[in-house]
Scaffold this motif. Structure first.
Motif, PDB file in Angstrom:
ATOM      1  N   LEU A 224       0.830  -1.208   0.000  1.00 14.38           N
ATOM      2  CA  LEU A 224       0.000   0.000   0.000  1.00 14.38           C
ATOM      3  C   LEU A 224       0.865   1.259   0.000  1.00 14.38           C
ATOM      4  O   LEU A 224       0.542   2.243  -0.677  1.00 14.38           O
ATOM      5  CB  LEU A 224      -0.935  -0.001   1.206  1.00 14.38           C
ATOM      6  N   ALA A 225       1.955   1.231   0.753  1.00 12.47           N
ATOM      7  CA  ALA A 225       2.855   2.387   0.777  1.00 12.47           C
ATOM      8  C   ALA A 225       3.452   2.629  -0.607  1.00 12.47           C
ATOM      9  O   ALA A 225       3.539   3.773  -1.073  1.00 12.47           O
ATOM     10  CB  ALA A 225       3.967   2.170   1.802  1.00 12.47           C
ATOM     11  N   ALA A 226       3.860   1.559  -1.284  1.00 13.30           N
ATOM     12  CA  ALA A 226       4.425   1.696  -2.635  1.00 13.30           C
ATOM     13  C   ALA A 226       3.399   2.284  -3.595  1.00 13.30           C
ATOM     14  O   ALA A 226       3.711   3.176  -4.392  1.00 13.30           O
ATOM     15  CB  ALA A 226       4.904   0.337  -3.142  1.00 13.30           C
ATOM     16  N   LEU A 227       2.164   1.813  -3.521  1.00 18.01           N
ATOM     17  CA  LEU A 227       1.122   2.314  -4.405  1.00 18.01           C
ATOM     18  C   LEU A 227       0.781   3.767  -4.103  1.00 18.01           C
ATOM     19  O   LEU A 227       0.511   4.563  -5.019  1.00 18.01           O
ATOM     20  CB  LEU A 227      -0.131   1.447  -4.287  1.00 18.01           C
ATOM     21  N   ALA A 228       0.774   4.129  -2.814  1.00 20.92           N
ATOM     22  CA  ALA A 228       0.431   5.503  -2.439  1.00 20.92           C
ATOM     23  C   ALA A 228       1.465   6.496  -2.975  1.00 20.92           C
ATOM     24  O   ALA A 228       1.112   7.516  -3.581  1.00 20.92           O
ATOM     25  CB  ALA A 228       0.323   5.616  -0.916  1.00 20.92           C
ATOM     26  N   VAL A 229       2.744   6.199  -2.769  1.00 18.55           N
ATOM     27  CA  VAL A 229       3.786   7.116  -3.244  1.00 18.55           C
ATOM     28  C   VAL A 229       3.835   7.099  -4.771  1.00 18.55           C
ATOM     29  O   VAL A 229       4.065   8.136  -5.413  1.00 18.55           O
ATOM     30  CB  VAL A 229       5.154   6.739  -2.637  1.00 18.55           C
ATOM     31  N   GLN A 230       3.590   5.923  -5.366  1.00 17.35           N
ATOM     32  CA  GLN A 230       3.533   5.842  -6.829  1.00 17.35           C
ATOM     33  C   GLN A 230       2.430   6.747  -7.373  1.00 17.35           C
ATOM     34  O   GLN A 230       2.613   7.413  -8.404  1.00 17.35           O
ATOM     35  CB  GLN A 230       3.284   4.393  -7.257  1.00 17.35           C
ATOM     36  N   GLY A 231       1.284   6.787  -6.691  1.00 17.36           N
ATOM     37  CA  GLY A 231       0.198   7.653  -7.116  1.00 17.36           C
ATOM     38  C   GLY A 231       0.603   9.114  -7.094  1.00 17.36           C
ATOM     39  O   GLY A 231       0.271   9.881  -8.014  1.00 17.36           O
ATOM     40  N   LEU A 232       1.322   9.512  -6.052  1.00 17.55           N
ATOM     41  CA  LEU A 232       1.809  10.896  -5.987  1.00 17.55           C
ATOM     42  C   LEU A 232       2.769  11.193  -7.138  1.00 17.55           C
ATOM     43  O   LEU A 232       2.738  12.281  -7.730  1.00 17.55           O
ATOM     44  CB  LEU A 232       2.497  11.141  -4.641  1.00 17.55           C
ATOM     45  N   CYS A 233       3.625  10.223  -7.456  1.00 19.93           N
ATOM     46  CA  CYS A 233       4.562  10.407  -8.568  1.00 19.93           C
ATOM     47  C   CYS A 233       3.827  10.562  -9.898  1.00 19.93           C
ATOM     48  O   CYS A 233       4.157  11.428 -10.711  1.00 19.93           O
ATOM     49  CB  CYS A 233       5.526   9.221  -8.647  1.00 19.93           C
ATOM     50  N   MET A 234       2.810   9.719 -10.131  1.00 18.45           N
ATOM     51  CA  MET A 234       2.055   9.808 -11.380  1.00 18.45           C
ATOM     52  C   MET A 234       1.300  11.135 -11.468  1.00 18.45           C
ATOM     53  O   MET A 234       1.190  11.738 -12.546  1.00 18.45           O
ATOM     54  CB  MET A 234       1.080   8.637 -11.499  1.00 18.45           C
ATOM     55  N   ALA A 235       0.776  11.600 -10.331  1.00 16.44           N
ATOM     56  CA  ALA A 235       0.095  12.896 -10.326  1.00 16.44           C
ATOM     57  C   ALA A 235       1.076  14.013 -10.671  1.00 16.44           C
ATOM     58  O   ALA A 235       0.753  14.938 -11.444  1.00 16.44           O
ATOM     59  CB  ALA A 235      -0.545  13.143  -8.959  1.00 16.44           C
ATOM     60  N   GLY A 236       2.283  13.951 -10.128  1.00 14.20           N
ATOM     61  CA  GLY A 236       3.302  14.947 -10.439  1.00 14.20           C
ATOM     62  C   GLY A 236       3.695  14.937 -11.891  1.00 14.20           C
ATOM     63  O   GLY A 236       3.846  15.993 -12.525  1.00 14.20           O
ATOM     64  N   LEU A 237       3.869  13.732 -12.467  1.00 11.86           N
ATOM     65  CA  LEU A 237       4.235  13.640 -13.879  1.00 11.86           C
ATOM     66  C   LEU A 237       3.092  14.098 -14.783  1.00 11.86           C
ATOM     67  O   LEU A 237       3.327  14.685 -15.841  1.00 11.86           O
ATOM     68  CB  LEU A 237       4.632  12.202 -14.221  1.00 11.86           C
ATOM     69  N   MET A 238       1.850  13.819 -14.370  1.00 10.79           N
ATOM     70  CA  MET A 238       0.709  14.263 -15.156  1.00 10.79           C
ATOM     71  C   MET A 238       0.672  15.788 -15.215  1.00 10.79           C
ATOM     72  O   MET A 238       0.440  16.376 -16.274  1.00 10.79           O
ATOM     73  CB  MET A 238      -0.585  13.719 -14.542  1.00 10.79           C
ATOM     74  N   LEU A 239       0.930  16.427 -14.073  1.00 13.14           N
ATOM     75  CA  LEU A 239       0.987  17.886 -14.046  1.00 13.14           C
ATOM     76  C   LEU A 239       2.199  18.392 -14.833  1.00 13.14           C
ATOM     77  O   LEU A 239       2.126  19.398 -15.545  1.00 13.14           O
ATOM     78  CB  LEU A 239       1.046  18.383 -12.606  1.00 13.14           C
ATOM     79  N   GLY A 240       3.323  17.685 -14.704  1.00 13.23           N
ATOM     80  CA  GLY A 240       4.532  18.085 -15.408  1.00 13.23           C
ATOM     81  C   GLY A 240       4.384  18.004 -16.911  1.00 13.23           C
ATOM     82  O   GLY A 240       4.986  18.792 -17.651  1.00 13.23           O
TER      83      GLY A 240
END
Length: 402
Positions: free
Chosen positions: A283-299
């Motif tokens: 769950l921790a891996a998925l949660a931080v991965q979600g934040l990364c994908m959100a950042g890349l989507m904005l980027g």
């Protein structure tokens, strides 16, 4: 930290997984660059993808290997399997170096034999890990599995290029063949005194594996987690190139950076599995991965500095990937039957590998047609779905810490 008595077993696993990944890194990481540097056309270089086939299909012969390796009530013949397959793999590498790269087909034939031997050895190594590692050791064992893959890939894909530039293809491949021989030899020594296999009259088989609820749960978990963690992975490099980073910079980041972060993520993942359990780590891996994908989507829409985007790609594609997959493979190990560990674990790996190949094509098409923002948004959505499924089916994963 692992207990002192476990050091021999774990060092053998590190050696075996590094050796296997040296060959994989040489084949899919270093060799394409060497071939292109010598002027070979891309369509011929693309033939290297055929060498993935043994890794995707090894589940078909895994029951035969486990049926011979495991002797109920007696010590498994893991060392013999590794010595035989390792000898074939090293001989294939030596012959590949002697033949040279032109014409290409004889070298591909040699490397196909090497791939078959190495994937067969992997069945025995995984089965050995399932049989000898206590539950408290699973995190450390899978840290060796995932971390060893990063180290071996860096050697086979990176060091190969340095050695080729210094001493030519033949000398470089022969040097790596010697390294592989030494690593597999050490594993064989550590595997000689494995405890007797439990008595079970049933022969290892795919039907027996698929009849178990744990295996079906594992295949579902593999599919869900791979979709979430790997969907956008293959597009990180092209994304950074399109953001204006030079090719050499992307290469350095993905090579040396991923080695350090990938290895670190695997070790931290092993510690997390032992301290917090598999479920919390996933769950921790998925949660931080979600934040990364959100950042890349904005980027992808602009406004985020390129160095920040590069850091996010490295975190997601190296540290988080190895962190999460260390936990995932620990759960696979818990669900694998000691009486046919190589069969069960191989099924999980083939689901991972087969799905990874498929989603790479889909991700490339999506990025081309709809843009990087849609790609990363889709990856974010898949991660949310996977996380919710893990929460909903928490009882399906038995993960007490330790």
């Amino acid at each position: 930290m692992p207990r002192a008595g476990d050091a021999m077993v774990l060092s053998g696993l590190w050696a075996a997984y590094i050796a296997q990944s040296v060959i994989g890194g040489l084949t899919w990481g270093g060799l394409p660059a060497v071939l292109r540097d010598q002027g070979l056309p891309l369509d011929r270089i693309g033939l290297l993808s055929l060498l993935i086939a043994p890794w995707a299909l090894k589940f078909l012969w895994s029951p035969r290997i486990e049926g011979w390796r495991i002797r109920p009530g007696r010590s498994p013949r893991t060392a013999q399997v590794i010595l035989w397959t390792g000898t074939v793999a090293v001989a294939g590498l030596i012959l590949s170096g002697w033949l040279g790269l032109v014409p290409l087909l004889p070298v591909l034939a040699c490397l196909m034999v090497v791939a078959i031997a190495t994937s067969t050895a992997d069945i025995a190594v995984d089965g050995h890990a399932v049989g000898v590692l206590a539950r408290r050791q699973h995190g450390w064992g899978n840290a060796a599995q995932v971390g060893g893959a990063y180290v071996g890939s860096a050697i086979g894909g990176g060091l190969l290029l340095v050695l080729t530039a210094a001493m030519g293809w033949q000398g470089a491949v022969w040097a790596l063949a010697a390294l592989v021989a030494a690593l597999l030899g050490w594993f064989a020594l550590t595997a000689r005194n494995a405890p007797p296999a439990p008595w079970n009259g049933a022969e290892p088989s795919l039907r027996r594996a698929l009849s178990r609820l744990e295996i079906r749960k594992g295949l579902w978990l593999a599919g869900s987690f791979v979709l979430a963690q790997k969907f956008a992975l293959g597009m990180f490099g092209p994304f950074l190139i399109d953001q204006g980073l030079p090719l050499v910079t992307v290469g350095l980041l993905s090579g040396f950076g991923s080695l350090v972060l990938g290895l670190t993520g695997a070790v931290i993942g092993g510690a997390s599995v032992r301290r917090f359990g598999v479920h919390a780590t996933l769950l921790a891996a998925l949660a931080v991965q979600g934040l990364c994908m959100a950042g890349l989507m904005l980027g992808a829409a602009g406004g985020i500095p390129v160095p920040v985007l590069a850091g996010i790609c490295l975190l997601s594609g190296s540290a988080l990937l190895s962190f999460g997959f260390t936990a995932l493979y620990a759960q696979f190990m818990r669900w694998s039957d000691q009486a046919q560990g190589g069969v069960d674990f191989t099924l999980f790996q083939c689901m991972d590998g087969g799905l990874s190949m498929a989603i790479g094509t889909i991700a490339g098409f999506l990025a081309q047609q709809a843009g990087y923002g849609t790609l990363f948004g889709t990856a974010l959505t898949l991660g949310l779905i996977s996380g919710m499924a893990l929460v909903w089916r928490r009882s399906a994963i038995t993960t007490p810490a330790g």
